[in-house]
Design a protein around this motif. Structure first.
Motif, short mmCIF file in Angstrom:
data_model
loop_
_atom_site.label_atom_id
_atom_site.label_comp_id
_atom_site.label_asym_id
_atom_site.label_seq_id
_atom_site.Cartn_x
_atom_site.Cartn_y
_atom_site.Cartn_z
N TRP A 49 0.83 -1.21 0.00
CA TRP A 49 0.00 0.00 0.00
C TRP A 49 0.86 1.26 0.00
O TRP A 49 0.48 2.29 -0.57
CB TRP A 49 -0.91 0.01 1.23
CG TRP A 49 -0.15 0.02 2.53
CD1 TRP A 49 0.26 -1.05 3.25
CD2 TRP A 49 0.32 1.18 3.24
NE1 TRP A 49 0.95 -0.65 4.38
CE2 TRP A 49 1.00 0.71 4.39
CE3 TRP A 49 0.23 2.55 3.01
CZ2 TRP A 49 1.59 1.58 5.31
CZ3 TRP A 49 0.82 3.43 3.92
CH2 TRP A 49 1.49 2.94 5.05
N ASN A 298 -5.80 1.54 -6.77
CA ASN A 298 -6.37 0.19 -6.71
C ASN A 298 -5.32 -0.83 -6.33
O ASN A 298 -4.46 -1.20 -7.13
CB ASN A 298 -6.99 -0.17 -8.06
CG ASN A 298 -7.72 -1.51 -7.99
OD1 ASN A 298 -7.97 -2.04 -6.91
ND2 ASN A 298 -8.06 -2.05 -9.15
N ILE A 299 -5.37 -1.32 -5.09
CA ILE A 299 -4.45 -2.36 -4.65
C ILE A 299 -5.19 -3.68 -4.44
O ILE A 299 -4.66 -4.61 -3.84
CB ILE A 299 -3.74 -1.91 -3.36
CG1 ILE A 299 -2.48 -2.73 -3.11
CG2 ILE A 299 -4.68 -1.92 -2.16
CD1 ILE A 299 -1.59 -2.20 -2.02
N TYR A 300 -6.42 -3.76 -4.94
CA TYR A 300 -7.25 -4.95 -4.81
C TYR A 300 -7.39 -5.35 -3.34
O TYR A 300 -7.19 -6.51 -2.95
CB TYR A 300 -6.70 -6.10 -5.64
CG TYR A 300 -6.77 -5.86 -7.12
CD1 TYR A 300 -7.97 -6.02 -7.82
CD2 TYR A 300 -5.65 -5.42 -7.83
CE1 TYR A 300 -8.04 -5.78 -9.18
CE2 TYR A 300 -5.72 -5.18 -9.19
CZ TYR A 300 -6.92 -5.35 -9.87
OH TYR A 300 -6.99 -5.10 -11.21
N ALA A 301 -7.72 -4.36 -2.51
CA ALA A 301 -7.82 -4.60 -1.07
C ALA A 301 -8.93 -5.59 -0.72
O ALA A 301 -8.79 -6.37 0.21
CB ALA A 301 -8.06 -3.27 -0.34
N TYR A 302 -10.05 -5.54 -1.48
CA TYR A 302 -11.19 -6.39 -1.14
C TYR A 302 -11.17 -7.72 -1.88
O TYR A 302 -11.95 -8.61 -1.55
CB TYR A 302 -12.50 -5.64 -1.46
CG TYR A 302 -12.64 -4.38 -0.65
CD1 TYR A 302 -12.87 -4.42 0.72
CD2 TYR A 302 -12.52 -3.13 -1.25
CE1 TYR A 302 -12.98 -3.27 1.47
CE2 TYR A 302 -12.63 -1.96 -0.51
CZ TYR A 302 -12.86 -2.04 0.85
OH TYR A 302 -12.96 -0.89 1.59
N PRO A 304 -7.89 -9.62 -2.94
CA PRO A 304 -6.44 -9.73 -3.15
C PRO A 304 -6.11 -10.71 -4.27
O PRO A 304 -6.73 -11.77 -4.40
CB PRO A 304 -5.93 -10.25 -1.79
CG PRO A 304 -6.97 -9.82 -0.81
CD PRO A 304 -8.28 -9.91 -1.55
#
Length: 658
Positions: A49, A298-302, A304
């Motif tokens: 992040w 966008n780190i694809y937190a929801y 992964p």
């Protein structure tokens, strides 16, 4: 004559850290791959992040400078002019965007995302769109914002504050003189380690692609032994360049390389679906802009997924590691430019070329795969990314020629990157000095090759990527501090400009000179010897008189004369703010011409030009008496003290009352 010059804590500290990585890869190669992989996974899971957020901050900070009030500040004194014409400068920025990465990923990345997109259906039209928007995102203005932060910091504090071209100089507004202590050493160590591992990663990509090309052209086996041999050969060539000083030859090779690369792109454009490519280019820009904000954060937190670690986060770490290298190059060529010119050009000129390059190769490759190749090209690229460009050329005319040119291009990029990268690292390790002994560059060049070879043997590209991601983590924190420091320094300079503007109603410094004498000076055009005599007989004694009086008032003041240029200066050291400097040097200008004949034969006018530590605009004091020069020094010193007071700082020692 060049000599050995090092900043010992930085030189030995960075060499020791690099030696640890090399030692692990050499002594326990079997365990090294697992160790590096675990290290990469741990860093990305905990700090991924931070990479994403840091690059976003870099981008928005640079965009703010384009449109904000700091954009008019000069990278150098206020009266400095650019060293290069605008078109030449743009061409050099354009050249900075070329390198091994564009050769390696031109076909490989779009085709990989086409076959394995992060979200769309593989090998679909949606996958095509996503492949190009993602590729543009990775190679677009985010990458150049990273480079712009370091380049702008080096250019601003190097050219305007006259500080050494090292990363620590960018923290001067925050740390002041502490940049010369342990914190400054640590900053430069992080910069060296990051640059060297970023360089090793680029060399690793280059070696893999050269090996794949030689396999295609000559049947040379693809193996780690061949790759290490290639590292040794190309590093040796770069080392010879460093020893013999054949920079001119390397520069010529670089220019030829750039020209051939552009011709190769134009060849693909002409033999490929030209009209479709131009249409795709426009569409790709729209897709890039449409998804820019979301992808930035966008780190694809929801949900992964490993894709973000393998691609976006690796790229961000690679750009951060590589930023001192590119940053120092663009800083060196940008003296005299405004902050607005610098940032706008650095963000958009190389990125614009990269976008077109990726469209030509990427969209042509996807077009070929969906038509004549019938999916075979996508399978080849998935099996081995390094062969992507050579497999692609098989579907175009003259594959042997284009593949040979590609191998040659990558090899030359390899040599110039190793040679130039060693120069940048050596400059940082020597405290900003460039007149070092060639053997110092040889050391860093050889060490870069050794790191690339050892990490390739220890785990291939995954080991190189792990080292890059690891060393980029601390340097990303340094870069965040550079951004804050830049705004601090620029804010102080804007405040000073306002102070000077408010005092603009005061008489011009030369107003004390009788008008007849001023007119005589204008018409007689003093020559260089006149200025030298003035500096010796008037300016130097006046500055010494001020220094002596300050000394009697318990203020340390130093008067110096530059042995090379003859410039004289008075310096009053300060704590917590920039030193006060009043200097006078020789400057030259073209004489005014009143006829066409004079314009063809006009000479030079010389001036005794003032300069200051804040980079503000100087002026001619030729003709002033010693008393008038002393008064002018006091005017500038009063303004300096007023700025110090307004920013709630203080001089190192306050003069006692008498």
């Amino acid at each position: 004559m060049s000599r050995f010059v090092i900043n010992a804590p930085v030189f030995f500290g960075s060499a020791a850290i690099i030696a640890v990585f090399v030692g692990i890869g050499t002594l326990v190669p079997g365990q090294a791959e697992a160790l590096f992989t675990a290290m990469q996974a741990g860093i990305l899971s905990r700090f991924g992040w931070l990479y994403l957020l840091a690059v976003a901050i870099f981008l928005f900070s640079m965009i703010f400078l384009v449109f904000g009030r700091y954009g008019d500040l000069k990278l150098g004194p206020d009266d400095s002019e650019p060293d290069f014409p605008f078109l030449s400068w743009m061409a050099m920025l354009f050249a900075a965007g070329m390198g091994i990465g564009l050769m390696y990923f031109a076909v490989g990345e779009p085709m990989t995302h086409f076959a394995l997109p992060p979200e769309a259906e593989p090998l679909s039209v949606a996958a095509q769109r996503q492949a190009m928007s993602v590729t543009f995102f990775h190679w677009g203005i985010h990458a150049w914002a990273v480079y712009a932060v370091v380049g702008l910091s080096l250019a601003y504090f190097g050219h305007r504050y006259n500080l050494p071209l090292t990363i620590r100089s960018g923290l001067y507004p925050i740390l002041k003189e502490r940049i010369n202590g342990p914190i400054g050493h640590a900053v430069d160590i992080f910069a060296i380690c990051g640059t060297l591992f970023g360089l090793a990663t680029s060399l690793g990509f280059g070696v893999l692609q050269i090996n794949a090309g030689l396999n295609y052209l000559l049947g040379v086996p693809v193996s780690i032994y061949v790759q290490i041999l290639l590292v040794i050969v190309v590093t040796a060539i770069a080392t010879i360049s460093a020893i013999t000083g054949v920079e001119r030859g390397v520069r010529i090779l670089s220019e030829i390389n750039l020209s051939v690369a552009v011709l190769l792109m134009l060849f693909v454009l002409s033999v490929g679906p030209t009209t479709i490519l131009m249409r795709d280019f426009v569409q790709n820009i729209g897709l890039y802009l449409d998804t820019l904000m979301l992808r930035t954060f966008n780190i694809y937190a929801y949900e992964p997924r490993p894709w973000i670690d393998k691609w976006t986060l690796f790229y961000w770490a690679w750009w951060i590691s590589w930023s001192p290298f590119v940053g120092m190059f663009i800083a060196r060529i940008s003296r005299g430019r405004t902050v607005r010119e610098f940032v706008a050009a650095v963000l958009f000129i190389p990125a614009g070329f990269t976008f077109f390059w990726m469209t030509v190769f990427g969209n042509t490759a996807m077009y070929v795969d969906m038509t004549v190749a019938n999916g075979a090209l996508a399978r080849e690229v998935q099996a081995d990314l390094s062969v992507a460009l050579f497999q692609f050329f098989q579907y175009l005319p003259l594959p042997a020629l284009t593949s040979t040119l590609t191998v040659a291009l990558v090899a030359i990029f390899f040599v110039t990157s190793a040679d130039s990268g060693s120069l940048v690292i050596d400059t940082i390790a020597a405290g900003g000095r460039t007149d070092t002994h060639p053997l110092q560059r040889v050391f860093w060049c050889a060490l870069g090759g050794a790191v690339a070879a050892v990490l390739l043997a220890a785990g291939g590209l995954s080991a190189l990527q792990s080292a890059t991601i690891s060393t980029a983590l601390p340097f990303s924190l340094v870069m965040l501090a550079l951004v804050w420091s830049l705004f601090q320094g620029m804010n102080a300079d804007v405040a000073l400009s306002r102070t000077l503007l408010n005092g603009a109603s005061q008489a011009h410094p030369a107003s004390g000179v009788p008008w007849q004498k001023r007119l005589a000076l204008v018409l007689s055009a003093p020559d260089e010897k006149d200025i030298e005599r003035f500096l010796e007989k008037s300016a130097l004694p006046a500055l010494k008189a001020v220094a002596d009086e300050l000394g009697r008032r318990s203020l340390n003041a130093v008067v110096e004369r530059d042995a090379e240029t003859g410039a004289v200066s008075l310096t009053v050291p300060a704590q917590g703010v920039r030193d006060f400097i009043y200097g006078v040097r020789t400057s030259e200008h073209k004489l005014p011409a009143f006829t066409a004949f004079e314009a063809m034969n006009m000479g030079l006018r010389y001036e005794a030009h003032t300069f200051f530590s804040d980079g503000s605009r100087g002026y001619d004091i030729m003709g002033m008496s010693q008393e008038q020069i002393i008064n002018d020094v006091l005017v500038q010193f009063e303004r300096y003290l007023g700025l110090v007071k307004s920013t709630e700082t203080a001089l190192l020692v306050t003069a006692p009352e008498h």
